[in-house]
Every structure is written in C-alpha cells, then in structure tokens.
Design a protein around this motif. Structure first.
Motif, PDB file in Angstrom:
ATOM      1  N   VAL A 278      -2.201  -7.059   2.092  1.00 31.42           N
ATOM      2  CA  VAL A 278      -1.519  -6.251   2.784  1.00 31.42           C
ATOM      3  C   VAL A 278      -0.012  -6.359   2.827  1.00 31.42           C
ATOM      4  O   VAL A 278      -0.227  -6.964   3.667  1.00 31.42           O
ATOM      5  CB  VAL A 278      -2.169  -4.867   2.567  1.00 31.42           C
ATOM      6  CG1 VAL A 278      -1.552  -3.651   3.314  1.00 31.42           C
ATOM      7  CG2 VAL A 278      -3.544  -4.471   2.087  1.00 31.42           C
TER       8      VAL A 278
ATOM      9  N   THR B 290       0.881   8.866   8.319  1.00 35.05           N
ATOM     10  CA  THR B 290       0.384   8.226   6.847  1.00 35.05           C
ATOM     11  C   THR B 290      -1.311   7.882   7.172  1.00 35.05           C
ATOM     12  O   THR B 290      -1.461   7.856   6.057  1.00 35.05           O
ATOM     13  CB  THR B 290       1.271   6.846   6.521  1.00 35.05           C
ATOM     14  OG1 THR B 290       1.601   6.268   7.492  1.00 35.05           O
ATOM     15  CG2 THR B 290       3.088   7.471   6.237  1.00 35.05           C
ATOM     16  N   GLU B 291      -1.820   8.174   8.059  1.00 37.30           N
ATOM     17  CA  GLU B 291      -2.675   7.296   8.181  1.00 37.30           C
ATOM     18  C   GLU B 291      -4.210   8.750   8.036  1.00 37.30           C
ATOM     19  O   GLU B 291      -4.353   8.417   7.584  1.00 37.30           O
ATOM     20  CB  GLU B 291      -3.063   6.597   9.618  1.00 37.30           C
ATOM     21  CG  GLU B 291      -3.471   5.110   9.140  1.00 37.30           C
ATOM     22  CD  GLU B 291      -3.248   4.460  10.938  1.00 37.30           C
ATOM     23  OE1 GLU B 291      -3.413   4.675  11.425  1.00 37.30           O
ATOM     24  OE2 GLU B 291      -2.689   3.089  10.698  1.00 37.30           O
TER      25      GLU B 291
ATOM     26  N   ASN C  29       4.763  -7.509  11.166  1.00 37.46           N
ATOM     27  CA  ASN C  29       5.863  -5.901  11.243  1.00 37.46           C
ATOM     28  C   ASN C  29       6.545  -5.630  12.292  1.00 37.46           C
ATOM     29  O   ASN C  29       7.251  -4.492  12.113  1.00 37.46           O
ATOM     30  CB  ASN C  29       4.470  -5.398  11.638  1.00 37.46           C
ATOM     31  CG  ASN C  29       3.108  -5.368  10.340  1.00 37.46           C
ATOM     32  OD1 ASN C  29       3.838  -5.844   9.194  1.00 37.46           O
ATOM     33  ND2 ASN C  29       1.946  -5.131  10.708  1.00 37.46           N
TER      34      ASN C  29
ATOM     35  N   ASN D 127       2.829  -3.730   4.443  1.00 35.66           N
ATOM     36  CA  ASN D 127       3.702  -2.929   4.543  1.00 35.66           C
ATOM     37  C   ASN D 127       5.287  -2.992   4.258  1.00 35.66           C
ATOM     38  O   ASN D 127       6.774  -2.793   5.157  1.00 35.66           O
ATOM     39  CB  ASN D 127       3.467  -2.153   5.889  1.00 35.66           C
ATOM     40  CG  ASN D 127       2.212  -1.107   5.651  1.00 35.66           C
ATOM     41  OD1 ASN D 127       1.503  -0.695   4.531  1.00 35.66           O
ATOM     42  ND2 ASN D 127       1.492  -1.379   7.087  1.00 35.66           N
TER      43      ASN D 127
ATOM     44  N   ALA E  42       4.386   0.732  12.323  1.00 35.72           N
ATOM     45  CA  ALA E  42       4.043   2.198  12.805  1.00 35.72           C
ATOM     46  C   ALA E  42       3.270   2.720  11.381  1.00 35.72           C
ATOM     47  O   ALA E  42       4.104   2.493  10.058  1.00 35.72           O
ATOM     48  CB  ALA E  42       4.856   3.149  13.306  1.00 35.72           C
ATOM     49  N   PRO E  43       2.175   4.199  11.160  1.00 36.89           N
ATOM     50  CA  PRO E  43       1.613   4.710  10.284  1.00 36.89           C
ATOM     51  C   PRO E  43       2.637   6.037  10.175  1.00 36.89           C
ATOM     52  O   PRO E  43       2.162   7.073   9.835  1.00 36.89           O
ATOM     53  CB  PRO E  43       0.595   4.904  10.653  1.00 36.89           C
ATOM     54  CG  PRO E  43       0.703   5.392  12.953  1.00 36.89           C
ATOM     55  CD  PRO E  43       1.505   4.238  13.244  1.00 36.89           C
TER      56      PRO E  43
HETATM   57  C1  LIG Z   1       0.407  -1.013   6.994  1.00 32.82           C
HETATM   58  O1  LIG Z   1       0.384   0.489   7.621  1.00 32.82           O
HETATM   59  C2  LIG Z   1      -1.328   0.894   7.779  1.00 32.82           C
HETATM   60  C3  LIG Z   1      -0.778   1.827   7.849  1.00 32.82           C
HETATM   61  O2  LIG Z   1       0.406   2.391   9.758  1.00 32.82           O
HETATM   62  C4  LIG Z   1      -1.430  -0.095   8.381  1.00 32.82           C
HETATM   63  O3  LIG Z   1      -3.045   1.105   8.382  1.00 32.82           O
HETATM   64  C5  LIG Z   1      -2.169  -0.457   7.707  1.00 32.82           C
HETATM   65  O4  LIG Z   1      -2.740  -1.874   9.409  1.00 32.82           O
HETATM   66  C6  LIG Z   1      -1.161  -1.650   7.582  1.00 32.82           C
HETATM   67  N1  LIG Z   1      -1.153  -3.517   6.912  1.00 32.82           N
HETATM   68  C7  LIG Z   1      -0.484  -3.916   7.779  1.00 32.82           C
HETATM   69  C8  LIG Z   1      -0.851  -5.164   6.893  1.00 32.82           C
HETATM   70  O5  LIG Z   1      -0.635  -4.508   8.635  1.00 32.82           O
END
Ligand SMILES: *[C@@H]1O[C@H](CO)[C@@H](O)[C@H](O)[C@H]1NC(C)=O
Ligand SMILES: *[C@@H]1O[C@H](CO)[C@@H](O)[C@H](O)[C@H]1NC(C)=O
Ligand SMILES: *[C@@H]1O[C@H](CO)[C@@H](O)[C@H](O)[C@H]1NC(C)=O
Length: 728
Positions: A574, A668-669, A622, A576, A649-650
């Motif tokens: 994953v 977004t969460e 991040n 972002n 940040a979400p």
């Molecule tokens: C990506 O963003 C989501 C929402 O903020 C978060 O839950 C997730 O942990 C993030 N993934 C990574 C790999 O940082």
C-alpha cells in the motif's frame, strides 16, 4: 437551446456546463459527437420549454405590454385612455412606474452588495455566462519567480541535507545551484533543456530543482521492499522490454472486482428492490467479471465460485492506495509518462509549452544517443529502445496524436491507421463508440510491431491505451452482454454502471489476449508490464454527480497500479501515492534489476533523484521532518478544482480554483466512500464545520491543505512557464 443543453447535461452528469469548456471539446468531430450523445434529453427539454412558453405567452404578452406601456407612457406621450386594457381594474400608470423604479433600485443595490462567492455564479443569467466563461480565477498566479512557501518554518537550515552520491541534497533557500551531472551536454534530446545550460539551472525561470523543492521527500535511501530484495539475491529478473497499459476509466475497485465491495453491495441491493430476478446465477457471473485482473494482481475476487488464482506462473507488485494525478485523461498521461504534475488550467495548455522534466520516452532516447548504432545485440542492455504508442480509437480527439509525439513516442497506431482500405489487415470493422473500434482490432498490428522491434534487435517500450471502458460503454455486437444490475425498468439509474461492467469484462478478456501476445513472441519472461488506470469513474451509485468532469468524488481518483513480471515475487503493498511515482519507480526497477548498461545506470540513478515522486518499490515515506507527502490531482477539465490529499493524514480537500465551486472536505477513514462530505463556500466556514465534526487536527489539516494547494498552483504556472494572460 442553451437552457435545454444545461438541463440535459445536469440530467446526465449532475453538474453544470462550463460554456468555455464546451467550446473546446466541440472543436473536434469526436468531441461534437460526445456532446451530441446528450441530444435526446436536450431535445426533450427544449420541447417541454417551447410548449410551456407558447402556452404562457398568451398570458404573459398582454401583461408585459400593459406594464411596459404604463412605465413608459409618460415619455411616449400616450394618453392614459389609449393604453391597452384601459379599464377600471388597472392601477394608474404613475403608481406602476413608481413601483417599478423602486424594485429596480432594490435589485441593483442587492446586486452591488452581494458577496462574490457564490452569488456571482448563482446570479449569472445564461446568455451572459455562455459568453464570459471562466474569467473569474480566484487563484491568480503571478508567473516568474517562485512564490513564497506558506510554511517557512519547515524549510529552516537545521533540516537541510547535503548531497550524497546520486542524492542531490535538499536545501531550499540556498543560493548555490545544484551541480550538473557528468552526462549533461548541449546534445541532449528534447525534455532535457534544463541540463543544457552550463551555468546551472536554479536561476532559470521554468526549471525544476529537486534540492529546492519544499515538498520533495525522497525514499531512495530506503531499502527495496524485502521480498524483492530477497528475490534479487536468488535470481536475475531481466527487464529487456517495458509495456505500459493505461486503462480508460480504470477504477481501483474493478481490478479485480471483489465480493463485498461497495459496488457489489449496490448490485445486491438493486436486485433486492427490483421486481426482476437475475437470469443467471449472480455470484457466478460476477465472479467471471475480471479473472485476468485477479491473476495479474494476485488479488482473488472472493466469490465462492471463482477459480483458484494461478499465482505460480505470475509475479508482480500490486500497489493499492494510489490515486491519479489528474482526472482528465491527457493530463494523466503527462503525469504518468513524464513524472511531472500537470497544469491546473482547463484543457491541454501543456501543448504550447514544454514539460519541466524529461518524459520516459525521452530518457530512453538519451540512452539510445549514447550507444554505438551498431552492436552485436548479444547483451540486451546494449540495444536501442523503440517507443510505440497504440490504441484502437482515434488519435485526433483533442489533438491526442500531437501530444503523444510531443511526449517522445517514435511510433504510433490509432484507428486512423487501421480503417484505411490499404491497411494491412483491413476488413469491415464495427465502431463501438464515437472514438473508434474495440481493442481486438489492433491485435495483428500490435503483433507485427512487437515482432519487428525484436527482429530489429531493439528493446520495446510499448504503451497501449484501452478505450472500450469509455462512455458510452459500447461493446462489439458479438460480445454477449450480461445483466449485472436490473435496469430495464423505465428511468433506471443503473443502466450506466451495468454497461460499464460489461465493458470491464470485455477489456479484462482483451488483457488476457494482450498478455498472450507477449508470450507468443517469447518475451514474457523479460518484460515488465505496468497496468494503471488513467482515472476512475463515478456513477450514480457512487456520488451525486457522475463522470469526472468537475467532480471531486474519490471514485474518480482511485486507480489500480500493478507492476507485472513473471519472475518478480508476488508483493502486495500500500502506498498513499499518486501516479507521479510511476516514472521514478520504473527507473528504480531498471537499475535495481541491473537491466541497464553502466552508462545508462549512472544516468538512471541520477534522474531518479530528479523527479518529484517517490519510488514504489521501496517503503513509502509519509512525512519527513514535519513535511507531509502531499498528493495533488487536477480535476477535469483542469482549471476549476484541485484534489488535495496527504500520505500523512486520512483527509481529502477539494480546493476550488474559481469562485464557481465550493470547498469540500472528507475524512477518508471514517467516510471511506465519501457519502457525507463537508461542503462550504469559504475556507473559514469549512474549517469551522470540520472542527465541529472531526476535531482540531482535521481542521488544521484542512487549512494547511488549502495554503499548500494555492502555493502548488502558482508553482505549476512557474514550472510550466505558463502565463494566464497568454491563454485564450
Ligand atoms: C494510507 O492512508 C490511509 C488513510 O489515511 C491509512 O489508513 C493507511 O495506513 C495509509 N497507508 C500507508 C501505507 O501509509
Ligand atoms: C460464500 O459462501 C458462504 C457460505 O455458503 C456464504 O456465507 C458467503 O456469503 C458466500 N460469499 C459470497 C461472496 O457469496
Ligand atoms: C519463464 O521463466 C520460468 C521460470 O524460470 C520458466 O519456467 C519458463 O519456462 C520461462 N518461460 C519462457 C517462455 O521462457
């Protein structure tokens, strides 16, 4: 007619027409057909308006005549008794006059004191907005010098980093230009302008400098993803050829389609509330939607009836969490092929200027330049690259062919090349949408192009754009359509999604044939195939508005991204990130797998450190020293709204770039499908509401995102050397 077009456009997309944009789309034949595809509802709306106005005219006409005569009788010297409808029931004309003048003054006053946002937009009468267009940019960039970064505290000297090997260092505000690499010369291909200047580049107006970019965060100092590192110790993973498949309207949740996904829920609900029953076993047909995507990504669909994923034969890195750099296809291409972020102005102003980074095809051209034209070809790394772009639809829509050439492709294939009687495999072909033919029609041409490249002892860079998944989602007549969602009831809203799902199955099947081509030519084991969606696609089931045009809904942004190679280990990760990471990732993969010769490796390592995006084959960083890894996406058509997110940040913010649009915030969460966005006309009210609903941290983020967004827009204008006043 304009009013009825507006109504039918709203009916089709839930949005409003911007007349300046319509003019640009209508400039080509295919664009005209795109617009005319809404002709039915437009005519219907026009007819209703016409009938109603004829009926009302009989009543309004005498009324207006009476009123006008009363108001103007004084100046026209018409005696009171001669006015039409002179009878006792009528008010004296002096009274009518007074009331009219009072009403006019009040209206004028309100007009003057009303706040510009949103009332300028709301109170625009159709004849005026049609001709004035987008004159009201609220983010007015001043081209030229870089604009001050809104958070200078993050750029302080304590955070500066020295250069280290191929890493150029990071020191925004320092005055020394970064050094030119050894390979820089005045004979570089197009795209490398900033390395041609022997006096360094920092002073140059439209150049990108990784050492002074306040937003740049590198992850090239991180190790490779562990399974990749392991695999490379055990075996060679040669990348002689690269294929990049860009999928039209390719949604992340359709590659593959999964049980329990939001769309699956919508399908089940629709059948439940319908009087119809599915004709086939629903689970069975849904499990057969995207079997190839399951194999390519290593993601099972989760349906009970789906076959086991044959994972032994296939390897690859599947990356979730990626969003597109723009929901306008052509801008997305620039982001994906060139590792730059596009211009936040309507349509392809990028055509009149030059990319601030070399595109991948231009990098390969540089590799070619440095090689002996004659080589024995035994070592694939000494071969020349051949760059090909191929699609089964027109290249003339919005001058796409010119863009493709400008980005550095040497060879191309469009519908125009296959529908001439003298074309090699000419036969009577069926048009499936207003842009051209189904993908299968280019199969023999693709095969020839791949074969010729191999026969010429060259390395292949082939980019194929799939197109059947574009509106209006037509499929060849011999393709059996399934009913995934009940939609034959009159005015069913599910018609579009059902048609789209059918094209998804068509394209999935085509991708299987496409991969077979690589097998047939014997290059599968040395070919990296990148699958990416150009942008997503919102339907009625997802959001209030459908389509990508001026629509900030997340379903337009989330795209699949898979790096496929049979010898790569299976990796699910994953990040972002946005698709701006694709180019640096490909460079990183080429060098990590030792697929380039010594000179090219040096250049590639240098260049990977020049782009904005992080590499997706290493852990994504991040945030770094308080700086967030921001994600920007330009919303179709370009100059009206910007999508802003952050890996740290979400949250998501939609920043309006003209006064016609609102701010929009989502968590977004907590609101993954964006069903309850917070919407406001100004940032203060928005952050207030965000604070109430999600707390201080979210509100502070929204306010930071707004400031960073405004800065980012100005910075794009500088980097692209774009002057709004030149733009007509
Ligand atoms: C990506 O963003 C989501 C929402 O903020 C978060 O839950 C997730 O942990 C993030 N993934 C990574 C790999 O940082
Ligand atoms: C698969 O089968 C199980 C057990 O019969 C059932 O509970 C589940 O809902 C099924 N899954 C799907 C996606 O149909
Ligand atoms: C590709 O590599 C795999 C694993 O090394 C091997 O089993 C297979 O035969 C190769 N395929 C071709 C076409 O060379």
């Amino acid at each position: 007619m304009a009013a009825s077009s507006q109504i039918s456009f709203y009916n089709a997309t839930g949005g409003e027409i911007r007349w300046d944009a319509a003019k640009s789309v209508g400039n080509s034949r295919q664009g005209m057909m795109l617009i005319l595809s809404g002709l039915g509802p437009t005519i219907a709306a026009a007819t209703v308006m016409l009938v109603v106005s004829v009926l009302l005219a009989a009543w309004i006409y005498p009324l207006m005549t009476k009123w006008m005569c009363s108001v103007f009788s004084k100046w026209l010297h018409v005696p009171e008794e001669q006015l039409p409808g002179a009878d006792n029931s009528r008010a004296p004309s002096s009274a009518v006059r007074t009331w009219t003048i009072r009403a006019a003054i009040i209206t004028l006053l309100l007009w003057i004191i009303r706040p510009a946002v949103p009332f300028n937009h709301i109170s625009g009468a159709l004849p005026f907005v049609m001709f004035t267009g987008a004159a009201s940019h609220s983010v007015k960039p001043q081209p030229g010098a870089a604009s001050p970064f809104p958070f200078p505290e993050l750029l302080e000297e304590i955070y500066w980093e020295p250069s280290d090997g191929h890493y150029k260092g990071w020191n925004p505000g320092a005055t020394d230009p970064s050094e030119l690499p050894a390979w820089a010369s005045e004979y570089l291909p197009p795209g490398f302008e900033r390395w041609k200047d022997p006096h360094g580049n920092r002073a140059a107006r439209n150049s990108y400098d990784p050492t002074s970019d306040p937003l740049r965060i590198t992850n090239l100092n991180q190790g490779l993803l562990a399974p990749l590192e392991e695999a490379l110790k055990e075996r060679d993973i040669p990348i002689t050829h690269i294929v990049m498949v860009m999928m039209e309207s390719g949604r992340q949740d359709m590659f593959p389609f999964k049980a329990g996904s939001r769309v699956h829920e919508h399908i089940l609900e629709a059948w439940e509330s319908s009087s119809k029953k599915p004709q086939e076993d629903l689970d069975e047909i849904l499990s057969q939607l995207t079997p190839i995507a399951e194999v390519l990504t290593g993601q099972p669909s989760g349906f009970n009836s789906s076959a086991e994923v044959a994972s032994q034969k296939f390897g690859g890195i599947n990356i979730q969490g990626v969003t597109t750099g723009s929901t306008l296809s052509s801008k997305a291409r620039i982001v994906d092929y060139c590792g730059v972020q596009a211009l936040p102005v309507d349509f392809m102003a990028e055509m009149d200027t030059s990319s601030y980074q070399p595109c991948l095809m231009q990098v390969l051209e540089l590799f070619n330049q440095l090689k002996q034209k004659q080589n024995d070809g035994k070592d694939p790394r000494e071969r020349l690259w051949n760059t090909i772009y191929a699609q089964s639809v027109t290249g003339q829509f919005k001058a796409q062919d010119k863009l493709i050439t400008k980005l550095g492709f040497k060879q191309s294939l469009y519908s125009e090349d296959i529908d001439k009687t003298e074309s090699k495999y000419y036969h009577k072909m069926e048009k499936i949408n207003y842009f051209g033919y189904a993908e299968e029609e280019i199969r023999p041409y693709l095969k020839d192009m791949i074969r010729d490249t191999i026969d010429n002892n060259q390395r292949l860079f082939l980019s194929h754009f799939t197109s059947t998944t574009h509106h209006p989602w037509g499929v060849p007549s011999k393709f059996t359509k399934k009913e995934y969602i009940p939609h034959s009831e009159a005015f069913s809203k599910h018609e579009k999604l059902d048609a789209y799902l059918n094209t998804i199955r068509y394209v999935d099947n085509w991708l299987g044939q496409f991969m077979d081509l690589l097998d047939e030519e014997g290059i599968a084991n040395e070919t990296l195939t990148v699958f990416v969606g150009d942008h997503g696609q919102a339907f009625d089931e997802d959001s209030r508005m459908t389509g990508t045009y001026q629509n900030g809904h997340i379903s337009n942004f989330a795209v699949p991204l898979t790096l496929h190679h049979p010898l790569l280990p299976r990796i699910q990760t994953v990040a972002n990130a946005t698709t701006v990471s694709i180019l640096p990732t490909i460079l990183d993969l080429l060098t990590s797998t030792k697929s380039l010769n010594e000179d090219d490796t040096e250049i590639s390592l240098d260049l990977a450190n020049q782009y904005e995006g992080q590499s997706l084959i290493r852990p994504y960083v991040n945030s770094h020293h308080g700086r967030e890894a921001w994600k920007f996406a330009i919303i179709n058509a370009g100059g009206t709204m910007l999508s802003i997110g952050s890996a740290a940040a979400p949250y998501r913010l939609i920043l309006p770039l003209t006064m016609d649009f609102e701010f929009q915030f989502t968590h977004t969460e907590l609101d993954f499908y964006e069903e309850e966005p917070i919407v406001e006309w100004d940032i203060e009210s928005l952050t207030g509401l965000v604070q109430e609903k999600y707390g201080d941290e979210a509100a502070e983020w929204a306010s930071r995102a707004q400031m960073v967004g405004v800065w980012w827009v100005k910075e794009r204008m500088r980097l692209w050397d774009f002057h709004p006043k030149d733009f007509t």
